[in-house]
Structure formats: C-alpha cells, structure tokens
Design a protein around this motif. Structure first.
Motif, mmCIF file in Angstrom:
data_model
loop_
_atom_site.group_PDB
_atom_site.id
_atom_site.type_symbol
_atom_site.label_atom_id
_atom_site.label_comp_id
_atom_site.label_asym_id
_atom_site.label_seq_id
_atom_site.Cartn_x
_atom_site.Cartn_y
_atom_site.Cartn_z
ATOM 1 N N ASP A 356 -3.159 -36.493 16.592
ATOM 2 C CA ASP A 356 -2.452 -36.859 17.818
ATOM 3 C C ASP A 356 -2.651 -35.817 18.909
ATOM 4 O OD1 ASP A 356 -1.457 -39.158 16.718
ATOM 5 O OD2 ASP A 356 0.516 -38.356 16.274
ATOM 6 N N HIS A 357 -2.886 -34.591 18.517
ATOM 7 C CA HIS A 357 -3.080 -33.520 19.490
ATOM 8 C C HIS A 357 -4.540 -33.326 19.853
ATOM 9 C CE1 HIS A 357 1.026 -32.475 18.468
ATOM 10 N NE2 HIS A 357 0.695 -32.171 17.236
ATOM 11 N N ALA A 358 -5.434 -33.587 18.931
ATOM 12 C CA ALA A 358 -6.805 -33.104 19.076
ATOM 13 C C ALA A 358 -7.882 -34.176 19.100
ATOM 14 C CB ALA A 358 -7.116 -32.126 17.940
ATOM 15 N N ALA A 359 -7.635 -35.340 18.514
ATOM 16 C CA ALA A 359 -8.748 -36.280 18.320
ATOM 17 C C ALA A 359 -8.273 -37.723 18.412
ATOM 18 C CB ALA A 359 -9.427 -36.022 16.982
ATOM 19 N N VAL A 360 -7.711 -38.099 19.560
ATOM 20 C CA VAL A 360 -7.240 -39.469 19.760
ATOM 21 C C VAL A 360 -8.361 -40.308 20.368
ATOM 22 C CG1 VAL A 360 -5.591 -40.943 20.968
ATOM 23 C CG2 VAL A 360 -4.854 -38.714 20.074
ATOM 24 N N PRO A 361 -8.880 -41.296 19.643
ATOM 25 C CA PRO A 361 -9.941 -42.143 20.194
ATOM 26 C C PRO A 361 -9.370 -43.382 20.894
ATOM 27 C CG PRO A 361 -9.676 -42.617 17.874
ATOM 28 C CD PRO A 361 -8.640 -41.579 18.223
ATOM 29 N N GLN A 362 -10.091 -43.867 21.886
ATOM 30 C CA GLN A 362 -9.686 -45.088 22.574
ATOM 31 C C GLN A 362 -10.918 -45.793 23.110
ATOM 32 O OE1 GLN A 362 -7.020 -44.615 25.942
ATOM 33 N NE2 GLN A 362 -6.380 -46.740 25.809
ATOM 34 N N VAL A 363 -10.876 -47.131 23.061
ATOM 35 C CA VAL A 363 -11.935 -47.959 23.642
ATOM 36 C C VAL A 363 -11.307 -48.907 24.649
ATOM 37 C CG1 VAL A 363 -13.768 -49.631 23.208
ATOM 38 C CG2 VAL A 363 -13.289 -47.842 21.519
ATOM 39 N N VAL A 364 -11.905 -48.986 25.827
ATOM 40 C CA VAL A 364 -11.508 -49.964 26.838
ATOM 41 C C VAL A 364 -12.564 -51.058 26.817
ATOM 42 C CG1 VAL A 364 -10.907 -50.349 29.250
ATOM 43 C CG2 VAL A 364 -10.495 -48.109 28.207
ATOM 44 N N PHE A 365 -12.137 -52.292 26.526
ATOM 45 C CA PHE A 365 -13.088 -53.370 26.245
ATOM 46 C C PHE A 365 -13.446 -54.155 27.503
ATOM 47 C CE2 PHE A 365 -11.242 -52.271 22.217
ATOM 48 C CZ PHE A 365 -12.281 -52.400 21.314
ATOM 49 N N THR A 366 -13.939 -53.440 28.495
ATOM 50 C CA THR A 366 -14.460 -54.057 29.702
ATOM 51 C C THR A 366 -15.977 -54.122 29.593
ATOM 52 O OG1 THR A 366 -14.289 -51.835 30.633
ATOM 53 C CG2 THR A 366 -12.571 -53.402 31.246
ATOM 54 N N ASP A 367 -16.628 -54.592 30.658
ATOM 55 C CA ASP A 367 -18.084 -54.480 30.740
ATOM 56 C C ASP A 367 -18.389 -53.633 31.969
ATOM 57 O OD1 ASP A 367 -20.900 -55.019 30.311
ATOM 58 O OD2 ASP A 367 -20.750 -56.284 32.106
ATOM 59 N N PRO A 368 -18.806 -52.392 31.836
ATOM 60 C CA PRO A 368 -19.168 -51.725 30.586
ATOM 61 C C PRO A 368 -17.934 -51.263 29.813
ATOM 62 C CG PRO A 368 -19.306 -50.167 32.389
ATOM 63 C CD PRO A 368 -18.988 -51.499 33.006
ATOM 64 N N GLU A 369 -18.131 -51.061 28.507
ATOM 65 C CA GLU A 369 -17.069 -50.475 27.711
ATOM 66 C C GLU A 369 -16.927 -48.996 28.055
ATOM 67 O OE1 GLU A 369 -17.429 -53.246 23.693
ATOM 68 O OE2 GLU A 369 -18.354 -51.253 23.713
ATOM 69 N N ALA A 370 -15.695 -48.496 27.923
ATOM 70 C CA ALA A 370 -15.434 -47.070 28.101
ATOM 71 C C ALA A 370 -14.744 -46.581 26.844
ATOM 72 C CB ALA A 370 -14.564 -46.824 29.328
ATOM 73 N N ALA A 371 -15.218 -45.475 26.288
ATOM 74 C CA ALA A 371 -14.669 -44.970 25.040
ATOM 75 C C ALA A 371 -14.592 -43.454 25.107
ATOM 76 C CB ALA A 371 -15.546 -45.405 23.862
ATOM 77 N N SER A 372 -13.500 -42.913 24.586
ATOM 78 C CA SER A 372 -13.343 -41.465 24.622
ATOM 79 C C SER A 372 -12.549 -40.994 23.421
ATOM 80 C CB SER A 372 -12.636 -41.017 25.907
ATOM 81 O OG SER A 372 -11.292 -41.473 25.925
ATOM 82 N N VAL A 373 -12.704 -39.712 23.115
ATOM 83 C CA VAL A 373 -11.918 -39.069 22.067
ATOM 84 C C VAL A 373 -11.721 -37.614 22.461
ATOM 85 C CG1 VAL A 373 -13.931 -38.456 20.645
ATOM 86 C CG2 VAL A 373 -11.666 -38.646 19.585
ATOM 87 N N GLY A 374 -10.545 -37.076 22.147
ATOM 88 C CA GLY A 374 -10.282 -35.684 22.433
ATOM 89 C C GLY A 374 -10.001 -35.427 23.898
ATOM 90 N N LEU A 375 -10.372 -34.230 24.374
ATOM 91 C CA LEU A 375 -10.026 -33.779 25.715
ATOM 92 C C LEU A 375 -11.116 -34.124 26.724
ATOM 93 C CD1 LEU A 375 -8.715 -30.164 24.920
ATOM 94 C CD2 LEU A 375 -7.390 -32.282 25.093
ATOM 95 N N SER A 376 -10.681 -34.463 27.933
ATOM 96 C CA SER A 376 -11.616 -34.538 29.046
ATOM 97 C C SER A 376 -11.928 -33.121 29.510
ATOM 98 C CB SER A 376 -11.012 -35.344 30.196
ATOM 99 O OG SER A 376 -9.908 -34.634 30.753
ATOM 100 N N LEU A 377 -12.907 -32.992 30.390
ATOM 101 C CA LEU A 377 -13.247 -31.677 30.923
ATOM 102 C C LEU A 377 -12.049 -31.059 31.633
ATOM 103 C CD1 LEU A 377 -15.227 -29.408 31.656
ATOM 104 C CD2 LEU A 377 -15.942 -30.796 33.637
ATOM 105 N N ALA A 378 -11.375 -31.846 32.458
ATOM 106 C CA ALA A 378 -10.223 -31.326 33.204
ATOM 107 C C ALA A 378 -9.109 -30.897 32.262
ATOM 108 C CB ALA A 378 -9.714 -32.375 34.189
ATOM 109 N N GLU A 379 -8.847 -31.680 31.237
ATOM 110 C CA GLU A 379 -7.792 -31.320 30.280
ATOM 111 C C GLU A 379 -8.141 -30.041 29.531
ATOM 112 O OE1 GLU A 379 -6.103 -35.784 29.138
ATOM 113 O OE2 GLU A 379 -7.824 -34.937 28.078
ATOM 114 N N ALA A 380 -9.392 -29.903 29.137
ATOM 115 C CA ALA A 380 -9.811 -28.702 28.408
ATOM 116 C C ALA A 380 -9.655 -27.459 29.280
ATOM 117 C CB ALA A 380 -11.256 -28.854 27.935
ATOM 118 N N GLU A 381 -10.045 -27.573 30.541
ATOM 119 C CA GLU A 381 -9.914 -26.440 31.450
ATOM 120 C C GLU A 381 -8.457 -26.101 31.704
ATOM 121 O OE1 GLU A 381 -14.079 -26.873 33.988
ATOM 122 O OE2 GLU A 381 -12.247 -27.839 34.738
ATOM 123 N N GLN A 382 -7.617 -27.141 31.849
ATOM 124 C CA GLN A 382 -6.192 -26.912 32.072
ATOM 125 C C GLN A 382 -5.545 -26.206 30.892
ATOM 126 O OE1 GLN A 382 -4.758 -30.860 32.907
ATOM 127 N NE2 GLN A 382 -5.752 -30.936 34.914
#
Length: 476
Positions: A356-382
């Motif tokens: 829950d803190h380190a490796a939360v994956p998510q997929v947005v099922f649009t076209d194109p699909e968007a998928a991410s896990v963990g921190l964004s660049l901004a979150e990591a820097e913050q």
C-alpha cells in the motif's frame, strides 16, 4: 420488531463486496467461524457498478480502436459500435444485478450471510436490522472487519438533487446512451466513462477543474489520454468548474465559472469518493461517524485491538485489487492473533500491507491505456529520494508496430540512484495494461537494475520496452 438471541462468531465482517468476501475466505480457511453482513448485493460495488460493468463497456471500445489501426482490418470495423449489444454484454457481466452466484460462493466457504443493515452497537458487537425489521445481534470473539467501501461524492450545488445527476453507479448501469453527456471530473471514473459513452454514441463534454487529466499519474499520461478523447470527438475543457446546474424541460443546463452555459441530456459527477461509515455505529466505539478509518499495516484500526478496516474505508488505496490484497493480509493477521501466534508485521512480512505504501498498481482502461505502479517522479522527489527518470517512446519498440499504424505511447521508470532500484513505473499506450504486473514485481520485489538486465523480454512484444529503458539508463 423482534430481536433474536445473540449469536457468537469468531469474526464478523461488515460488507460483502470483494474485500469482505476475501476477509471471510481467509478467516474461514483458518478455521474461524465467520458471519458476513450485507445491506445491498453480495459482490459489492465492483461487481455491479464499478470494475465489472465499466470494463465490459470499455473492452469493445478498446478492441475497436486497436482494430482501426490495423491495415486489413480497419475497413471492417468502420461502423459505430452496436450499443445495444455492448449493453447486453455488460448486463451479463453484472449477472443482471442479481447476486445468487455470489451468495452461493459465500455459503460455499462456510460463512453465514446476514442480509440487512449492520451497525456496531458496542465492543465486538454488531446488530443487523433485516429487510423485515428483525434484529439479529452478532458478537465477535476475535475481530470485526469493516469492509463497507465508499460512495460517490456530489458537490454542494443548490438544487442538485432535482437535476438527478449521474454518479459512477448510473454511468455504469445506464440502459441507453444519452445523446449528450456532460462529465465533471478528471480522474479515472471520469475519463473511462467519457471514453465509453463517446464511443457508444454520446457527445461527451468533459469538464476538469485542474490543469489536466489523471493528476495522480505522470503528467504525460493525462496528456495522451486527453488527446485521444479529443480525437474521438469529446470536448475536453480544463481549468473549468461548474458553479450551477439545473434541469429545464428534461435538459441539463450547467453554468461554469467561465460563464459558459452547457446543455446535456445527462450530467455525471465523478468528483471523488467518501467512506461508507456514516451509519455503522462508529460512535459506539469512540470513532467519528462518516470518517476514514486509520489503520496499521495489519489493517487493525489505530488504538483498537479487535476492529479492522479493510479496503476503501481506510483510504490507503481505493482500488479493488488493493482492497483484496489488504483482505488477505487482514485475514491472516486475524487468524494469527486468534491462534496466539506471532504476527509478522514488519515491512513485507506476512501480516503487513506494505505494498500500500510502495507498490500500488493501477490501470486506466481508456484508449490509450494508462498504467502505473509505485511513485511518480514528482512524488519521489517530494519524499526526498535522489532519483532519475528514464523515458522511452513506446512507438520505438518493435512490438508496438504489431498494434498497427500510428501507435502512440510512452514509458517512464523512476530510479532510486542510491540503491539502483525502481521506485515507480508508468506506461501509456495500447496494450500496456498487461505490462504493469512486470513493473509491479520489479518495484515490490526491489529488483536491482543489475538483475533486471538478466530478465530478457521476448521479441517482438511491447515488453521489450524494459530493454530500451535499461539501455537508456545505462547510456545516458
């Protein structure tokens, strides 16, 4: 009204959505007697008004978009989608809003199901008021797990109830495509429903208060999705808020802070979620009704020895798969404590929801699909990490060409330079939803960059993006 005698269980679960079902499954597997209480349909939001119906609506949209990029197939799929057929398939996916199969599953694991409204009425006690007014008092020897999820938040606009706005429930269960649909919001529900209904025949206008879409992902994710929605015919407007809304002769009229007047047949507000804890008796155990419930990594409510809050209600990650992960952790922790065993609550332990803190994956099922896990660049820097972002144009990967002409996509990995581990990964493009688990393994497993070099991607697949990312990190 009659009241039955008190019935004792080891565990009482409030809520029979996927989270509550999984808590019950794990506690029953450990030999604990378990009662499950549900006031609506067994299977919860995900099965009937969220994950399942929304993806049933979106899958034909994505399949058609993929097909239109392929020479030899594009001509065959030029016609609009058959909306009635898509909705019929959606209805099948939701079991026509009947929960017989899910009820049978709960009973099959040996849990007892109580239909009705459950409220905490004291220490380790839940009172269930059934549809006929009959009250049943359940006590829990070891744990009560609150798994009641969230509901849609509507803005405080005068007369909004008279407008009969859509929330995510109406958007995923509508029986026909509105001619004009106004969507307010820029998050996952907003963009997925905009994509679905635009393809199913609605003229969609999307109003976003912020600067862009999907603001919890890397900025390029929202940019690429916004471009695609616009190309599909949707009117995407950012930096806009709705200040008033009325329904006049059946037509919705929304006024914005820019002074625009927008007419539509229906209006969907996808502007956030709130915990469904307002009427479950939290005040009887010293907690604030309607509040998010703060928990430790074993999902036990702070300051309480027997109360657990699992899934959306703890506000850690409002995602079905993450709630089910929490449920497995919570069920194991409840069972361990009931047996007097040690609880492995250290990070990445068997009873700690560290992901829950380190490796939360998510997929947005649009076209194109968007998928991410963990921190964004901004979150990591913050958070103070010394990081480097590595970006790759997904269209440069050989496997992307198999998806047809005009492939557009992007990948980013965020590298912790101190440890040379991945803190986050984002993919945007057709087909990337199936890529995200490999990224999740790399982030959750804290796989060193040096070891990732030896995870060889198959050619020609878009998973070869991993090689391109690693090469870019090495060479720049």
């Amino acid at each position: 009204m009659t009241e039955t005698e008190t019935i004792a269980y080891d565990v009482v679960v409030l809520g029979a959505g996927p989270v509550g079902e999984n808590v019950a499954d794990r506690t029953r597997a450990a030999g604990l007697s378990t009662a499950v209480v549900e006031s609506e349909l067994v299977g919860g939001e995900c099965s009937y008004w969220a994950c399942m119906p929304s993806k049933a609506l979106l899958r034909p949209v994505i399949a058609q978009a993929d097909a239109r990029r392929l020479p030899g197939l594009a001509q065959a799929v030029r016609q609009p989608l058959d909306t009635s057929a898509v909705l019929a398939r959606r209805d099948d996916y939701t079991s026509h809003w009947k929960d017989d199969g899910q009820v049978a599953w709960v009973e099959g694991i040996g849990a007892d199901l109580y239909r009705g409204h459950g409220r905490l009425t004291g220490d380790r006690t839940v009172t269930v008021t059934g549809p006929d007014g009959t009250r049943t008092v359940l006590t829990a020897r070891h744990a009560v797990a609150v798994c009641t999820g969230t509901g849609a938040v509507l803005p405080d606009l005068p007369g909004l109830a008279d407008v009969r706005p859509w929330t995510s429930r109406e958007a995923t269960s509508a029986k026909a495509a509105p001619g004009r649909l106004l969507v307010v919001g820029g998050g996952v529900v907003a963009v997925e429903m905009a994509a679905a209904w635009q393809a199913l025949g609605s003229r969609v206008t999307l109003l976003v208060r912020g600067k862009g879409l999907l603001n919890r992902m890397e900025p390029f994710a929202g940019e690429l999705v916004a471009d695609a929605l616009t190309e599909a015919g949707a009117d995407v407007r950012t930096g806009v808020s709705v200040t008033a809304v009325t329904r006049e002769n059946g037509t919705v009229v929304a006024t914005t802070d820019a002074g625009d007047r927008i007419e539509a047949d229906e209006i969907l507000f996808a502007t956030g979620r709130s915990p469904r804890t307002e009427d479950i008796g939290l005040e009887t155990v010293g907690l604030e009704p309607g509040s998010w419930l703060t928990v430790d990594d074993t999902l036990r409510v702070t300051g309480n020895e027997w109360l657990y809050a699992v899934g959306d209600v703890n506000h850690r990650a409002l995602l079905t798969h993450q709630g089910k992960y929490q449920a497995r952790i919570a069920g194991a922790a409840i069972a361990a404590r009931a047996a007097g065993e040690d609880v492995a609550a250290e990070p990445w332990g068997a009873h700690a929801a560290t992901a829950d803190h380190a490796a939360v994956p998510q997929v947005v099922f649009t076209d194109p699909e968007a998928a991410s896990v963990g921190l964004s660049l901004a979150e990591a820097e913050q958070q103070g990490h010394r990081v480097r972002a590595v970006d790759i144009d997904l269209a440069s990967v050989a496997g992307a060409s198999l998806y047809g002409d005009g492939y557009r996509g992007r990948a980013r990995m965020v590298v912790d330079l101190e440890r040379e581990l991945l803190l986050g990964v984002t993919f945007v493009g057709p087909g990337v939803g199936e890529l995200i688990h490999s990224a999740t393994v790399a982030v959750a497993g804290q796989v060193p960059i040096s070891r990732l070099w030896h995870a060889v991607p198959s050619y020609p697949t878009i998973s070869e993006v991993w090689l391109r990312l690693l090469e870019a990190y090495r060479d720049n």
